[in-house]
Motif scaffolding. Sequence first.
Motif, short mmCIF file in Angstrom:
data_model
loop_
_atom_site.label_atom_id
_atom_site.label_comp_id
_atom_site.label_asym_id
_atom_site.label_seq_id
_atom_site.Cartn_x
_atom_site.Cartn_y
_atom_site.Cartn_z
N THR A 1 -15.24 8.25 -0.39
CA THR A 1 -15.05 8.56 1.03
C THR A 1 -15.60 9.94 1.35
O THR A 1 -15.21 10.92 0.71
N PHE A 2 -16.50 10.00 2.31
CA PHE A 2 -17.12 11.25 2.73
C PHE A 2 -16.58 11.65 4.10
O PHE A 2 -16.37 10.80 4.97
N GLU A 3 -16.37 12.93 4.28
CA GLU A 3 -15.79 13.42 5.53
C GLU A 3 -16.62 13.00 6.74
O GLU A 3 -16.08 12.57 7.76
N LYS A 4 -17.94 13.13 6.64
CA LYS A 4 -18.78 12.85 7.81
C LYS A 4 -19.60 11.57 7.67
O LYS A 4 -20.02 11.01 8.67
N ALA A 5 -19.85 11.13 6.47
CA ALA A 5 -20.72 9.97 6.25
C ALA A 5 -19.97 8.66 6.04
O ALA A 5 -20.57 7.62 5.82
N GLY A 6 -18.64 8.70 6.10
CA GLY A 6 -17.87 7.48 5.94
C GLY A 6 -17.68 7.09 4.49
O GLY A 6 -17.70 7.94 3.60
N THR A 7 -17.52 5.81 4.26
CA THR A 7 -17.23 5.31 2.90
C THR A 7 -18.45 4.63 2.31
O THR A 7 -19.16 3.89 2.99
N LEU A 8 -18.68 4.91 1.04
CA LEU A 8 -19.79 4.30 0.31
C LEU A 8 -19.21 3.61 -0.91
O LEU A 8 -18.44 4.20 -1.66
N GLU A 9 -19.57 2.33 -1.09
CA GLU A 9 -19.09 1.63 -2.28
C GLU A 9 -20.16 1.67 -3.35
O GLU A 9 -21.32 1.35 -3.09
N VAL A 10 -19.77 2.10 -4.55
CA VAL A 10 -20.70 2.16 -5.67
C VAL A 10 -20.19 1.26 -6.79
O VAL A 10 -19.01 0.92 -6.84
#
Length: 70
Positions: A46-55
């Motif tokens: 979870t990124f403060e400004k970029a939202g959520t990224l699933e890896v």
Amino acid sequence: MRMRQVEYIDLPADETIELAPGGDHVMLFQLKTPLQEGQSFPLSLTFEKAGTLEVEVKVYPVGSAGPGED
Ligand SMILES: [Cu+2]
């Protein structure tokens, strides 16, 4: 190696931050089942400004340097 838990990692827009063994890394707590070498599983970052990224996380042997060494 001494580790210190942090709530977040600063990611300046003009810098590259690498998560790797021996440096900053994600540490998983309270797993419901033990990790099995070779297995993969999804992990949400979870990124403060970029939202959520699933890896996709791949489990390497204990002591491994991770991808690139095999
Ligand atoms: Cu750790």
